[in-house]
Design a protein around this motif. Structure first.
Motif: not given
Length: 190
Positions: A125-126, A144-145, A150, A156, A172-175, A181
């Motif tokens: 989680r962000p 949105d992290g 971004h 992202d 890691y990448q935000f989904h 993430y």
């Protein structure tokens, strides 16, 4: 390869940025251009678009990539240079670590309570991420992290994730659909 075979491939429009477009040589009907652009830019399509705008048509004849991110062609080694350095035992001096190679990505740290989840490759989680090691979380860390992860096109960008002790662990990448993430590449020591 498909274009060379005359196969038309549908390309979805995507936002890109052309930072610089320089005409280096004009020997009509050929032009030589230097383009500085955002990732995801198809130079073949750019050539076609320029030709269409001029009403002449346009196609790419040759492409030489001189830089990608922090990597520049002039800093590269030839195969002969690699062989020479290998024989001399000095090749390792010219090889970047994984961490150095990925230095262009923004970095975040996990909170201590998330270290185990990170080491196991779980989504995060962000709210479990911080912009600084041991510091306060990013002021706008939320759905949105962390701040600055971004890019301006809405895509992202991956982030380098370090555990709370400062050990580099992976990308890691935000989904968006899950708000988490997710791991893309993990670099764990045994």
């Amino acid at each position: 390869e498909l274009a060379r075979k005359g196969v038309e491939v549908e390309r979805r429009p995507r936002p890109v940025t052309i930072y610089e477009l320089t005409l280096l040589e004009a020997d009509l009907p050929r032009l030589r251009l230097r383009v500085k652009c955002s990732r995801g830019t198809y130079i073949r399509t750019l050539c076609q678009d320029i030709g269409d705008a001029l009403g002449t048509g346009g196609a790419m004849e040759k492409l030489v990539r001189v830089q990608s991110g922090q990597f520049r062609a002039e800093d590269s080694l030839t195969l002969d240079e690699i062989e020479k350095k290998t024989k001399e035992g000095t090749l390792a001096d010219s090889v970047l670590t994984v961490e150095q190679a990925l230095a262009g990505y923004p970095l975040v740290y996990t909170r201590p309570e998330a270290d185990r989840m990170l080491h196991n490759g779980n989504p995060l989680r962000p709210s479990l991420l911080r912009r600084t090691n041991g510091g306060d979380p990013a002021p706008d860390a939320g759905r949105d992290g962390p701040a600055g992860v971004h890019d301006d096109s809405g895509r992202d960008e991956p982030v380098r994730v370090y555990d709370s002790s400062g050990r580099f662990t992976g990308l890691y990448q935000f989904h968006g659909p899950t708000g988490m993430y997710r791991p893309q590449i993990m670099f764990l020591e045994q």
